[in-house]
Scaffold this active site. Structure first.
Site, mmCIF file in Angstrom:
data_model
loop_
_atom_site.group_PDB
_atom_site.id
_atom_site.type_symbol
_atom_site.label_atom_id
_atom_site.label_comp_id
_atom_site.label_asym_id
_atom_site.label_seq_id
_atom_site.Cartn_x
_atom_site.Cartn_y
_atom_site.Cartn_z
ATOM 1 N N GLU A 110 0.831 -1.205 0.000
ATOM 2 C CA GLU A 110 0.000 0.000 0.000
ATOM 3 C C GLU A 110 0.859 1.245 0.000
ATOM 4 O O GLU A 110 2.040 1.188 0.345
ATOM 5 C CB GLU A 110 -0.861 0.034 1.284
ATOM 6 C CG GLU A 110 -1.725 -1.172 1.454
ATOM 7 C CD GLU A 110 -2.342 -1.250 2.848
ATOM 8 O OE1 GLU A 110 -2.279 -0.259 3.605
ATOM 9 O OE2 GLU A 110 -2.871 -2.317 3.171
ATOM 10 N N LYS A 112 2.027 4.726 1.709
ATOM 11 C CA LYS A 112 2.020 5.323 3.038
ATOM 12 C C LYS A 112 1.559 6.759 2.846
ATOM 13 O O LYS A 112 2.305 7.604 2.346
ATOM 14 C CB LYS A 112 3.408 5.259 3.673
ATOM 15 C CG LYS A 112 3.402 5.675 5.133
ATOM 16 C CD LYS A 112 4.715 5.322 5.793
ATOM 17 C CE LYS A 112 4.662 5.439 7.311
ATOM 18 N NZ LYS A 112 4.145 6.684 7.823
ATOM 19 N N ASP A 114 0.617 10.450 3.613
ATOM 20 C CA ASP A 114 1.223 11.392 4.547
ATOM 21 C C ASP A 114 0.192 12.408 5.029
ATOM 22 O O ASP A 114 0.174 13.562 4.602
ATOM 23 C CB ASP A 114 2.411 12.087 3.868
ATOM 24 C CG ASP A 114 3.333 12.739 4.882
ATOM 25 O OD1 ASP A 114 3.125 12.533 6.092
ATOM 26 O OD2 ASP A 114 4.246 13.463 4.464
ATOM 27 N N TYR A 222 -7.240 2.085 5.266
ATOM 28 C CA TYR A 222 -6.269 1.018 5.019
ATOM 29 C C TYR A 222 -6.225 -0.071 6.094
ATOM 30 O O TYR A 222 -5.301 -0.884 6.116
ATOM 31 C CB TYR A 222 -4.869 1.600 4.837
ATOM 32 C CG TYR A 222 -4.444 2.611 5.894
ATOM 33 C CD1 TYR A 222 -4.323 2.243 7.228
ATOM 34 C CD2 TYR A 222 -4.156 3.929 5.551
ATOM 35 C CE1 TYR A 222 -3.939 3.157 8.189
ATOM 36 C CE2 TYR A 222 -3.766 4.854 6.506
ATOM 37 C CZ TYR A 222 -3.661 4.457 7.816
ATOM 38 O OH TYR A 222 -3.280 5.364 8.768
ATOM 39 N N LYS A 309 10.306 4.018 3.748
ATOM 40 C CA LYS A 309 10.161 5.449 3.479
ATOM 41 C C LYS A 309 10.958 5.837 2.243
ATOM 42 O O LYS A 309 12.121 5.435 2.103
ATOM 43 C CB LYS A 309 10.699 6.262 4.666
ATOM 44 C CG LYS A 309 9.943 5.999 5.957
ATOM 45 C CD LYS A 309 8.871 7.030 6.172
ATOM 46 C CE LYS A 309 8.923 7.488 7.591
ATOM 47 N NZ LYS A 309 8.486 8.761 7.900
ATOM 48 N N CYS A 403 17.287 48.214 1.343
ATOM 49 C CA CYS A 403 16.214 47.657 0.529
ATOM 50 C C CYS A 403 16.636 47.628 -0.939
ATOM 51 O O CYS A 403 17.055 48.654 -1.474
ATOM 52 C CB CYS A 403 14.940 48.487 0.699
ATOM 53 S SG CYS A 403 13.609 47.942 -0.387
ATOM 54 N N CYS A 406 14.247 50.275 -2.899
ATOM 55 C CA CYS A 406 14.182 51.718 -2.669
ATOM 56 C C CYS A 406 15.390 52.241 -1.907
ATOM 57 O O CYS A 406 15.506 53.447 -1.681
ATOM 58 C CB CYS A 406 12.886 52.082 -1.942
ATOM 59 S SG CYS A 406 12.866 51.537 -0.224
ATOM 60 N N CYS A 421 11.814 46.372 5.242
ATOM 61 C CA CYS A 421 12.074 47.710 4.710
ATOM 62 C C CYS A 421 11.032 48.616 5.346
ATOM 63 O O CYS A 421 9.834 48.407 5.157
ATOM 64 C CB CYS A 421 11.931 47.723 3.194
ATOM 65 S SG CYS A 421 11.827 49.403 2.542
ATOM 66 N N CYS A 427 8.076 52.564 -1.061
ATOM 67 C CA CYS A 427 8.831 51.441 -1.625
ATOM 68 C C CYS A 427 7.923 50.711 -2.635
ATOM 69 O O CYS A 427 6.873 50.194 -2.251
ATOM 70 C CB CYS A 427 9.263 50.522 -0.491
ATOM 71 S SG CYS A 427 10.157 49.074 -1.040
HETATM 72 S S1 IVH Z 1 -1.299 0.660 8.919
HETATM 73 C C1 IVH Z 1 -0.888 -1.393 12.928
HETATM 74 N N1 IVH Z 1 -1.245 1.609 6.488
HETATM 75 O O1 IVH Z 1 1.552 5.556 9.224
HETATM 76 C C2 IVH Z 1 -0.653 -0.688 11.667
HETATM 77 N N2 IVH Z 1 -0.593 3.056 8.260
HETATM 78 O O2 IVH Z 1 3.633 4.703 11.345
HETATM 79 C C3 IVH Z 1 -1.448 0.528 11.545
HETATM 80 N N3 IVH Z 1 -0.043 5.341 7.503
HETATM 81 O O3 IVH Z 1 -0.194 5.974 12.218
HETATM 82 C C4 IVH Z 1 -1.095 1.425 10.444
HETATM 83 N N4 IVH Z 1 -0.416 5.001 5.371
HETATM 84 O O4 IVH Z 1 -1.009 7.253 10.203
HETATM 85 C C5 IVH Z 1 -1.009 1.869 7.785
HETATM 86 N N5 IVH Z 1 -1.298 2.304 4.250
HETATM 87 C C6 IVH Z 1 -1.072 2.570 5.551
HETATM 88 C C7 IVH Z 1 -0.650 3.838 5.994
HETATM 89 C C8 IVH Z 1 -0.411 4.047 7.360
HETATM 90 C C9 IVH Z 1 -0.063 5.885 6.274
HETATM 91 C C10 IVH Z 1 0.350 6.056 8.738
HETATM 92 C C11 IVH Z 1 -0.633 5.937 9.865
HETATM 93 C C12 IVH Z 1 0.114 5.333 11.007
HETATM 94 C C13 IVH Z 1 1.524 5.538 10.624
HETATM 95 C C14 IVH Z 1 2.335 4.368 11.155
#
Ligand code: IVH
Length: 666
Positions: A110, A112, A114, A222, A309, A403, A406, A421, A427
């Site tokens: 999946e 991650k 943000d 997720y 990451k 500045c 000016c 300034c 200005c």
């Molecule tokens: S699963 C027990 N799936 O990452 C596992 N987390 O460091 C629960 N996050 O607090 C998390 N995408 O906010 C999971 N596809 C994904 C995610 C995800 C982002 C975030 C989530 C979590 C943090 C974990």
């Protein structure tokens, strides 16, 4: 069809359209037709309060003010994930799982996301509550805010969902919304959000859900938890969730070999740059719930999942020059001019250097090879110098003392990082910036004029400050390049119409430092007229709710300048609104002064928002939750059981609609 039947029909139809639009991205009706159906439903619901339903599509607009979010314990703790930064570590994870299980397994891959995590509870197919992660054990109940997220289903479709379950995911702010929000905040001189993650979590914690509704958040799910989930596989459960109406990323997939996992990582690392929201890696999960249970948890995170990451993308390029930009409030921003370099899908030629301290810390020299990163922020920044690549030391970069526009010596306020300034009356970029702010939509709304016209008018010497705008006539404008008679007339008509703009917006338009739209509104309501505001002392200013010393001092400083007093007096002669609108001020009373009132339930005579406005107009405070300082509850039909219970426990009196209105009649 009875009105009650029509209400149910409209709700089902609108839930479906929301799903098509916000989850599937494929609407089947026009926005206009959607709005018409929603209006019809609102109307019918107002006429039939007995049909009140917290999961109606009309509940997405937000209204309640929440003073403090209720803390809720998570049924299952919200854990975090172990992080890795290399494929080697991913391979180790894969091997570890293989060794522990000693049988075939699949990995669900999946993105991650943000953003900020959220846990949703559904009971009998209806959204019951939404809770933030908090400390992992307990979080804030932000249900009112989450309801405004259109991609979160309030009511599930299809069948086969457990009678009670939790589903967790990430609330996100799409890049487009983030950029728009920050532009608006920059205009209002409000602090900018560093990245969409902070913006999303900040938004979820706002007390006014109607503001949350305007921020267009999104949510991807997720993780499903509960007793009788539909399938034995995590991926299969997510697919079921998608059928019930949840937004599940279509990048989610299953892999069986480490090669497939690596291919997924590579694909996402390049594809994520085209996604409309921020991602900072990928998450790998053992798919079988039985195997997950087998692998178990460490104190902080599951052994069956891991996050990989992405490297923050970094480029190396040459620093050619540092130039300086002067904003409308006179803040001077240093900008690095670079050899063009490819970074996260765009060509970067310029990067922010923020302020003098940062330049000093980097020990920058012209000609240096510098590292540029985008890391979540809109403007790329310089994060370091490759000193090994320095074969000749160029000129040291020293923050300018005058500045660039000016020539006025710059000043730096103690304790602040920025240089200003101080020449705010002559200005050029400050004047042009102030005029652009003055005419902007949220201010005087003369936006048919536009920045190009401002530039021309300024260069031709036709406007030198905001008051000059009101002396313009069509003939002045007509002779500007690329301007026809018709547009000239339109602009003058818009200028003329702006004379009717309410006082609070004029106050915002003046561009007083730290006086954004909200502060301007507060000041206008408190002082009612420009004269009173100009005469207000520091203490009087600070006595206004939410006005602190920084803002008060800035207002004092603005009006203590002769040039500003003169400017304001010319605006007065131009016929602008110097007094707050009657309706806002005249029928204000102090009947409810010092009273903290909670509104709960459904009403017949007026809407909740109208009652809220009445409370404020009459000097009271509208609070979101019942506490021992609550004076009384304005109670309608079907008042929430938890509020009722709390009120009884604390001995807070209930006042019904009619009694409340009688109270105001006095
Ligand atoms: S699963 C027990 N799936 O990452 C596992 N987390 O460091 C629960 N996050 O607090 C998390 N995408 O906010 C999971 N596809 C994904 C995610 C995800 C982002 C975030 C989530 C979590 C943090 C974990």
């Amino acid at each position: 069809m009875t009105p009650q039947e029509r209400i149910l029909q409209l709700r089902a139809e609108l839930h479906g359209h929301n799903h098509n639009y916000y989850v599937l991205n494929s609407p089947t009706i026009s926005d206009y037709d959607f709005d018409m159906l929603l209006k019809e439903l609102q109307q019918l619901e107002a006429e039939h309060p007995e049909m009140h339903d917290p999961t109606s599509p009309t509940m997405r607009v937000g209204s309640d003010i929440t003073k403090e979010f209720r803390q809720v314990a998570h049924k299952y703790p919200m854990l975090s994930l172990g992080n890795t930064y290399s494929k080697a570590e991913v391979a180790e994870f894969f091997d570890r799982v293989k060794r522990s299980l000693n049988e075939e397994f699949e990995i669900c891959c999946e993105l991650k996301f943000d953003g900020t995590s959220i846990s949703l509870t559904y009971i009998d197919g209806k959204l019951e509550r939404a809770v933030t992660r908090g400390d992992g054990e307990k979080g804030d109940d932000v249900t009112v805010n989450v309801k405004t997220i259109r991609s979160v289903p309030l009511v599930l479709s299809g069948s086969g969902y457990p009678s009670e379950f939790e589903i967790r995911g990430e609330v996100l702010m799409p890049w487009s919304v983030f950029d728009r929000l920050n532009e608006e905040r920059a205009r209002n001189e409000e602090p900018l959000f560093a990245n969409p993650r902070n913006a999303a979590s900040g938004t979820l914690k706002l007390q006014d859900s109607s503001v949350v509704a305007k921020r267009s958040l999104d949510a991807y799910l997720y993780f499903m938890l509960g007793e009788d989930l539909p399938a034995e596989g995590h991926y299969e459960n997510l697919m079921a969730a998608a059928r019930w109406g949840f937004k599940i990323s279509d990048t989610t997939c299953k892999c069986s070999t480490i090669e497939e996992v690596f291919a997924f990582i590579d694909r996402m690392d390049s594809e994520r740059k085209n996604l409309p929201f921020a991602t900072d890696g990928i998450v790998l999960k053992v798919n079988s719930l039985r195997q997950q249970k087998n692998l178990g948890y460490t104190a902080k995170s599951p052994r069956w999942a891991i996050a990989y990451k992405f490297q923050a993308e970094r480029a190396v390029t040459r620093l050619n020059e540092v130039t300086y930009q002067v904003g409308r409030t006179g803040v001077v921003t240093p900008v690095a001019n670079l050899d063009p370099v490819q970074l996260s899908g765009t060509v970067v030629k310029r990067a922010s250097l923020h302020n003098a301290d940062i330049i000093e810390k980097l020990d920058l020299h012209i000609g240096d090879m510098v590292y540029v990163e985008k890391g979540g922020e809109i403007i790329p920044k310089i994060t370091g110098v490759d000193t090994d690549a320095r074969f000749m030391l160029g000129e040291k970069v020293l923050f300018i003392s005058k500045c660039p526009e000016c020539g006025t010596p710059l000043v730096r306020v103690d304790g602040e990082a920025a240089h200003y300034c101080p020449n705010d009356t002559a200005c050029p970029p400050q004047i042009k910036g102030k005029i652009e702010h003055f005419i902007s939509r949220e201010a005087m709304n003369i936006d048919s004029m536009g920045p190009e016209t401002v530039e021309l008018l300024f260069n031709y010497g036709l406007i030198k400050d905001i008051a000059d705008i009101y002396a313009l006539n069509p003939e002045d404008l007509m002779f500007l390049p690329r301007m026809g008679a018709k547009s000239a007339e339109n602009i003058v008509a818009a200028i003329d119409a702006s004379r009717q703009v309410p006082f609070e917006r004029l106050l915002f338009a003046l561009g007083i430092r730290f006086v954004g739209a909200t502060v301007a509104k507060r000041l206008a309501r408190a002082f009612v007229s420009m004269d009173a505001l100009m005469a207000a002392s520091l203490d009087e200013l600070m006595a206004v709710d939410e006005i602190g010393e920084r803002i008060a001092a800035s207002v004092r400083e603005f009006f203590s300048k002769e040039s500003n007093v003169e400017l304001v007096s010319r605006l007065r002669s131009a016929g602008l609104k110097f007094v707050a609108e009657e309706e806002e001020v005249l029928d204000r009373t102090e009947i409810l002064k010092g009273k903290s009132i909670v509104i709960s339930g459904v009403f017949t005579h007026y809407s909740r928002d109208e009652y809220k406005a009445m409370i404020e107009k009459n000097g009271g405070k509208n609070a979101g939750s019942v506490s021992k300082s609550t004076s009384f509850i304005l109670a309608g039909e079907n008042m929430g059981p938890s509020k009722l219970e709390k009120a009884e426990k604390l001995g807070v009196p209930l006042v019904n609609e009619d009694e409340f209105l009688a109270m105001l009649e006095q």
